[in-house]
Design a protein around this motif. Structure first.
Motif: not given
Length: 161
Positions: A49-58
């Motif tokens: 199950v995946s989701k992409t965030y418009d945030k930096p990795y750390w």
């Protein structure tokens, strides 16, 4: 005596594997025997199950660790550089069920998070709670309201201190 025999067999198998397949597989076999291999969780990523965030990795990694602690899960293994952590102690699943959380940096400001497990139930529970917690942490949704006080657990005969 049995212990020495077991060590000898393990050493023989390891050296045969190293000669045939290289040292990397020997390390993976050792991790599997020790119980810290993530190979099965990595292979289950195709059903993650995946989701992409418009945030930096750390930011995603730090926030996921905070959400993990808030939910009471145990971080069994973590490698922030390789981009994964393995959690256990998911409520409603067997205590030793492992759930992998993988982080893929798509760009400087975009991170994909995948949740995988051999247990579909544990995977869904962790994904739902993790993504909900991250949505709150990143300000996409408002915080949950406080839970109401359970009046059935209050003893009317007990006096306050």
């Amino acid at each position: 005596m049995r212990f020495i025999l077991m060590i000898a067999i393990a050493a023989l198998c390891s050296s045969c594997t190293a000669l045939n397949n290289g040292v990397d597989n020997t390390v993976e076999i050792g991790k599997t025997l020790w119980g810290s291999s993530t190979r099965a969780l990595e292979q289950a990523r195709d059903k993650a199950v995946s989701k992409t965030y418009d945030k930096p990795y750390w930011d995603c990694v730090r926030s996921a660790i905070a959400v993990t602690a808030k939910n009471g899960w145990v971080i069994f293994k973590k490698d922030e550089i390789k981009g994964y952590m393995v959690v256990m102690g998911v409520h409603g699943a067997v205590n030793t069920t492992e759930v992998g959380i993988f982080f893929d940096e798509l760009s400087d400001n975009q991170t994909k998070i995948e949740v995988s497990s051999l247990s579909t139930n544990a995977k869904r529970k962790v994904a739902k709670a993790l993504f909900h917690g991250l949505d709150i942490a990143f300000g996409y949704i408002p915080p949950d309201p406080p839970k109401p006080l359970d009046l059935t657990k209050i003893d009317p005969n007990k006096t306050a201190p």
